[in-house]
Design an enzyme around this catalytic site. Structure first.
Site, PDB file in Angstrom:
ATOM      1  CD  GLU A  63       4.425  -4.977  12.092  1.00  0.00           C
ATOM      2  OE1 GLU A  63       4.546  -5.205  10.928  1.00  0.00           O
ATOM      3  OE2 GLU A  63       3.448  -5.055  12.828  1.00  0.00           O
ATOM      4  CB  SER A  85       0.149 -10.150   7.788  1.00  0.00           C
ATOM      5  OG  SER A  85       0.744 -10.837   8.538  1.00  0.00           O
ATOM      6  CG  ASP A 133       5.469  -8.114  12.597  1.00  0.00           C
ATOM      7  OD1 ASP A 133       6.000  -7.964  13.608  1.00  0.00           O
ATOM      8  OD2 ASP A 133       4.001  -8.087  12.630  1.00  0.00           O
ATOM      9  CE  LYS A 173       2.848  -8.010   9.758  1.00  0.00           C
ATOM     10  NZ  LYS A 173       2.215  -7.086  10.307  1.00  0.00           N
ATOM     11  CG  LEU A 174       7.413 -12.672   3.895  1.00  0.00           C
ATOM     12  CD1 LEU A 174       8.957 -13.341   3.367  1.00  0.00           C
ATOM     13  CD2 LEU A 174       6.418 -13.458   3.343  1.00  0.00           C
ATOM     14  CE  LYS A 175       2.630 -11.672  11.923  1.00  0.00           C
ATOM     15  NZ  LYS A 175       2.565 -10.722  13.074  1.00  0.00           N
ATOM     16  CE  LYS A 186      -1.184  -4.821  14.846  1.00  0.00           C
ATOM     17  NZ  LYS A 186      -0.612  -5.725  15.403  1.00  0.00           N
ATOM     18  N   GLY A 199      -3.193  -4.705  11.467  1.00  0.00           N
ATOM     19  CA  GLY A 199      -4.320  -5.691  11.645  1.00  0.00           C
ATOM     20  C   GLY A 199      -4.406  -6.793  12.628  1.00  0.00           C
ATOM     21  CG  ASP A 216       2.556  -4.074  16.109  1.00  0.00           C
ATOM     22  OD1 ASP A 216       1.680  -3.578  16.802  1.00  0.00           O
ATOM     23  OD2 ASP A 216       2.132  -5.201  15.485  1.00  0.00           O
TER      24      ASP A 216
HETATM   25  O1  SMG Z   1      -5.000  -8.619  10.457  1.00  0.00           O
HETATM   26  O2  SMG Z   1      -4.441  -9.224   8.660  1.00  0.00           O
HETATM   27  C1  SMG Z   1      -4.344  -9.440   9.673  1.00  0.00           C
HETATM   28  C2  SMG Z   1      -2.908  -9.906  10.442  1.00  0.00           C
HETATM   29  C3  SMG Z   1      -1.875  -8.596  10.650  1.00  0.00           C
HETATM   30  O3  SMG Z   1       0.257  -9.608  11.084  1.00  0.00           O
HETATM   31  C4  SMG Z   1      -0.628  -9.129  11.609  1.00  0.00           C
HETATM   32  N1  SMG Z   1      -0.868  -8.825  12.773  1.00  0.00           N
HETATM   33  O4  SMG Z   1       1.856  -8.295  14.921  1.00  0.00           O
HETATM   34  O5  SMG Z   1       1.082  -6.898  13.207  1.00  0.00           O
HETATM   35  C5  SMG Z   1       0.981  -8.109  13.929  1.00  0.00           C
HETATM   36  C6  SMG Z   1       0.008  -9.300  13.870  1.00  0.00           C
HETATM   37  C7  SMG Z   1      -0.577  -9.350  15.186  1.00  0.00           C
HETATM   38  C8  SMG Z   1      -1.750 -10.325  15.065  1.00  0.00           C
HETATM   39  S1  SMG Z   1      -1.342 -11.786  15.527  1.00  0.00           S
HETATM   40  C9  SMG Z   1      -2.404 -12.142  16.645  1.00  0.00           C
HETATM   41 MG    MG Z   2       3.201  -6.637  14.010  1.00  0.00          MG
END
Ligand code: SMG
Ligand code: MG
Length: 372
Positions: free
Chosen positions: A218, A139, A193, A165-167, A267, A295, A243
């Site tokens: 996502e 991510s 995401d 995965k790109l935020k 999760k 994650g 999610d």
């Molecule tokens: O744990 O590799 C990881 C990060 C994965 O992007 C990730 N988690 O919304 O999926 C999600 C985010 C939430 C965590 S940000 C606090």
């Molecule tokens: Mg997410």
């Protein structure tokens, strides 16, 4: 067998690089750990659970200080008042307390780890893991510039990750996604995401993401917007994955039936524990809905557990189960997860399969609460 939570411990770990999402930037994490002891025929065995609540209540309503307080004032007293509690009973015993799934999950995890260690059995074996390694996705946070983003993505591609995965957030979406798709080519799996940053009014805009051949989008909309996600799923080609919305088996089943969840991110912390996560996997599998393991920037404790969960047959997409060094310079376990050939190994040792580096743990500890 009687189970006790003997200690809550908070540690602080700096991130190797800042992680920015649509709800904020993180440069370090406060992490709450629960230590359990189970006694069987006079022999005491310990186990650990990791609470995935963040420093602030921005991903969901839970956060470290709130989780610690609800554990000490509500959850642990209820557990200790119940007779002969096993991990399988914990969700039911804690049911009268509304919400707080991450706090509940950490307690269940600690007791389950201790029970499995006492029995010499691995979590992978308990849940019926069918693989000895799982594909690893990474991510990638929002970066200040496209160039910096591309450099980061190239590094992860070089590390061997099989999916990126790109935020994203409004205003930082089409351009970075286009640039990354260009960099990695048409065949590498890519997903985005939004962490609930868009609204129902953004449908036309989000439809433009269809051009990039994404595996999924996502949680584009707020967590309680089931109908919005259904309408969006009908309006765009990119599959909609939920999610934050998926907080229970009931919500998951409803979201699928409505057509609001074409893919589910599982999760354990968000749904109240690994045992419920397993049941959500089962219900998605029975309905033909692909799942993957999310994650929460876990240490080697939570990541070991996630790798084992993701080895279940229904986890057909790569999870956010990156190598320890993606977030941490030094983990708190002796054998941190590593990515080899795009995969992480499923732990086979007793319990969740990690061993703590106790010296490292002590160094990072900021508080310890002993429980009666
Ligand atoms: O744990 O590799 C990881 C990060 C994965 O992007 C990730 N988690 O919304 O999926 C999600 C985010 C939430 C965590 S940000 C606090
Ligand atoms: Mg997410």
């Amino acid at each position: 067998m009687s189970a006790h939570i003997v200690e809550l411990r908070e540690i602080r770990l700096p991130l190797v690089t800042p992680f920015r999402t649509s709800f904020g930037v993180q440069t370090s994490r406060r992490i709450l750990l629960a230590r359990a002891a189970v006694e069987h025929d006079g022999v005491v065995t310990e186990g650990w659970g990791e609470c995935v609540a963040g420093d602030e209540p921005t991903y969901s309503s839970e956060y470290v200080d709130g989780a610690a307080l609800v554990m000490t004032s509500q959850l642990v007293p209820r557990l200790h008042a119940a007779d002969d509690v096993t991990a399988a009973d914990i969700a039911r015993v804690l049911e009268p307390v509304r919400g707080h799934p991450m706090a509940k999950a950490a307690l269940e995890m600690a007791v389950l780890d201790a029970e499995l260690r006492a029995a010499g059995r691995s979590f992978a074996d308990l849940v019926g893991a069918t693989r000895d390694r799982v594909p690893s996705g990474v991510s990638v946070g929002i970066h200040p510039t496209i160039d910096e983003l591309l450099a980061a993505v190239q590094g992860y591609v070089d590390d061997g990750y099989v999916r990126i995965k790109l935020k994203i957030e409004p205003g930082i979406d089409l351009e970075p996604v286009a640039a990354v798709r260009d960099l990695i080519g048409p065949d590498m799996p890519l997903q985005v995401d939004a962490n609930a940053a868009y609204t129902r009014q953004d449908t036309e805009h989000l439809r433009k993401l269809d051009a990039f051949g994404l595996l999924l989008i996502e949680q584009p909309l707020p967590e309680d917007d089931l109908l919005g996600h259904r309408d969006l799923a009908m309006a765009i080609d990119t599959p909609v994955c939920l999610d934050e919305t998926i907080v229970s088996e009931t919500v998951c089943a409803d979201a699928i039936e409505l057509g609001a969840a074409e893919i589910v991110n599982i999760k354990p912390g968000r749904v109240g524990g690994y045992l419920t996560a397993r049941r959500i996997h089962d219900l998605c599998r029975d309905r033909g809905i692909p799942v993957w393991c999310g994650g929460m920037l876990e240490t080697g404790i939570g990541r070991a557990a996630n790798a084992a969960l993701a080895a279940l047959e229904g986890f057909s997409l790569p999870g956010d189960i990156s190598a320890s060094r993606r977030f941490w310079a030094q983990d708190i376990v002796t054998a941190p997860l590593d990515v080899v050939d795009g995969h992480v190994a499923v732990p086979t040792g007793p319990g969740f399969g990690f061993e703590l580096d106790l010296d490292r743990l002590e160094t990072l500890t900021t508080s310890v609460t002993k429980l009666p």
